[in-house]
Scaffold this active site. Structure first.
Site, PDB file in Angstrom:
ATOM      1  N   PHE A 144       0.834  -1.203   0.000  1.00 32.74           N
ATOM      2  CA  PHE A 144       0.000   0.000   0.000  1.00 32.74           C
ATOM      3  C   PHE A 144       0.869   1.254   0.000  1.00 32.74           C
ATOM      4  CE2 PHE A 144      -3.653   2.476   2.106  1.00 32.74           C
ATOM      5  CZ  PHE A 144      -4.311   2.628   0.890  1.00 32.74           C
ATOM      6  N   GLY A 168       5.539   6.037 -12.185  1.00 33.63           N
ATOM      7  CA  GLY A 168       4.644   7.012 -11.581  1.00 33.63           C
ATOM      8  C   GLY A 168       3.386   6.341 -11.072  1.00 33.63           C
ATOM      9  N   LYS A 201      13.801  -5.698 -17.242  1.00 28.76           N
ATOM     10  CA  LYS A 201      12.756  -5.358 -18.213  1.00 28.76           C
ATOM     11  C   LYS A 201      13.038  -5.924 -19.602  1.00 28.76           C
ATOM     12  CE  LYS A 201      11.547  -1.131 -15.713  1.00 28.76           C
ATOM     13  NZ  LYS A 201      11.672   0.349 -15.675  1.00 28.76           N
TER      14      LYS A 201
END
Length: 417
Positions: free
Chosen positions: A9, A294, A197
């Site tokens: 969270f 983001g 990635k």
């Protein structure tokens, strides 16, 4: 009704919770947040969702969920949590590139065995729907290569060094102050983030998981300010580049700083923006750009990922591996400091490369070499200097900047190789 569980969270986890209205609209079903798993419940006592927050795994695991969003990061203990839900047949949506790169093959197999799925669109270039474009829109397309500017932190630093002529350390500190870089920026600066990635991208493009040892990794630790400035004087832009292709039925690739000419699409990828280029016979070259991270971008990507998998039941076929063109000649720049020149000249004479030109700077010089790309790792190791691949039409660019260069390659390169 869709019952949702969220692990973690922090910034991304909060974004996921805020995006549940979007999920409800996309599914046209009621969506309820059942529970949030955190490491320390007391830290969230002022949250509106505090009543749903727990730091007890057994309590969280006992609930029923239709989907679990994992936004905690790292491998342990998250790996065990993800395995638990996949074994129960519960789909898991994650933005955890390290977990997917290191354990993805096992987790995908476990998901398939239990008739569910693992979603990880948000693990690569958070705001770009690249993975699901490969899985869905391009599901039967064969690729010859994939490349990307995959780390926003290093791209932000290098952009500032080039556009503002600022030193590396200044840009790193600014990136940390703005929240683009962690207090310990090792994963970004040393290339680990981009390495995870590109391995994920390679798996989706070529249908198999790459061997981690076949994707080399080099970060920015050897990049000096004068390297960037000298490249800029030649019209080149430095980026941390990740790429992969196939040779002899094996995925090979690298993460390393590289120069790009001004006609290459990566040269105009600035700041924290990410970019991915897919190449193949049918598509030639496709470019995707967008925010790499983001709160909003990543959370949106996770929600859209779940919606995509609920709607799309197809699978990309693993037989779509295509070999790259063999023995391509590459341009490289070797940065040689003044005190390294004498020894380096002795070594380079005996290497399978052709030295084309020299570009001088106050601190040293750059040697323009032409080499077969397969021997670049060998040459780099033998020289022990900073070596940068140059992508794009380098010769053409030098003509426009009135830099001398030969019109063709002589026979020396082939003889040495």
């Amino acid at each position: 009704m869709i019952k949702v569980g969220v692990i973690g969270f922090g910034t991304v986890g909060q974004g996921v919770v805020e995006s549940l209205v979007q999920l409800e609209r996309g599914l046209r079903k009621e969506v309820t947040l059942e529970m949030l798993l955190v490491t320390n419940r007391r830290k969230h006592e002022h949250s509106e969702q505090y009543a749903l927050v727990t730091d007890d795994w057994e309590t969280f695991a006992a609930r029923y969920y239709d989907v679990v969003f994992e936004a905690a990061g790292g491998i342990e203990p998250v790996y065990d949590y993800v395995r638990f839900f996949l074994k129960k047949g519960v789909p898991v949506v994650t933005a955890n590139k390290k977990l997917v790169a290191e354990r993805g093959e096992e987790l995908e197999r476990l998901a398939a065995e239990n008739d569910t799925y693992l979603c990880y669109e948000a693990a690569v270039a958070g705001g770009i729907p690249i993975l699901n474009a490969i899985k869905g829109t391009l599901a039967t397309t064969s690729f010859t290569s994939v490349a990307g500017i995959l780390n926003g932190t290093t791209n932000y630093i290098l952009t500032g060094m080039i556009e503002q002529n600022r030193p590396f350390q200044d840009m790193l500190e600014e990136a940390q102050a703005k929240g683009y870089a962690e207090a310990d920026p090792t994963d970004d600066i040393e290339g680990y983030d981009a390495w995870y990635k590109i391995r994920i991208l390679a798996r989706l493009c070529f249908g198999i998981w790459p061997n981690r040892d076949d994707i080399s990794r080099s970060g920015l630790h050897d990049v000096l300010d004068w390297h960037v400035e000298l490249g800029q004087s030649l019209g080149l832009t430095l980026k941390l580049d990740g790429r992969a292709s196939v040779k002899n039925n094996t995925i090979i690739g690298s993460v390393a700083p590289a120069f790009f000419t001004n006609d290459h699409p990566f040269s105009t990828v600035y700041g924290v923006t990410n970019a991915v280029v897919l190449e193949g016979k049918a598509i030639e070259r496709l470019l995707f750009t967008g925010p790499g991270a983001g709160k909003e971008a990543t959370a949106n990507s996770m929600v859209e990922d779940y919606l995509f998998h609920e709607r799309y039941k197809g699978e990309r076929q693993p037989m779509l591996i295509k070999e790259k063109e063999q023995n391509r000649i590459a341009n490289v720049l070797v940065m040689v400091a003044a005190h390294e020149k004498k020894e380096a000249e002795k070594v380079v004479e005996h290497l399978p490369c052709q030295r084309i030109n020299t570009f001088a700077a106050d601190e040293g010089e750059a040697w323009w070499l032409k080499v077969y790309e397969d021997v670049i790792p060998f040459i780099s190791k033998q020289l022990g200097l900073s070596l940068y691949r140059v992508y794009g039409a380098f010769e053409k660019q030098l003509v426009t900047t009135n830099m001398h260069h030969p019109s063709s390659i002589d026979e020396t390169l082939e003889q040495k190789a």
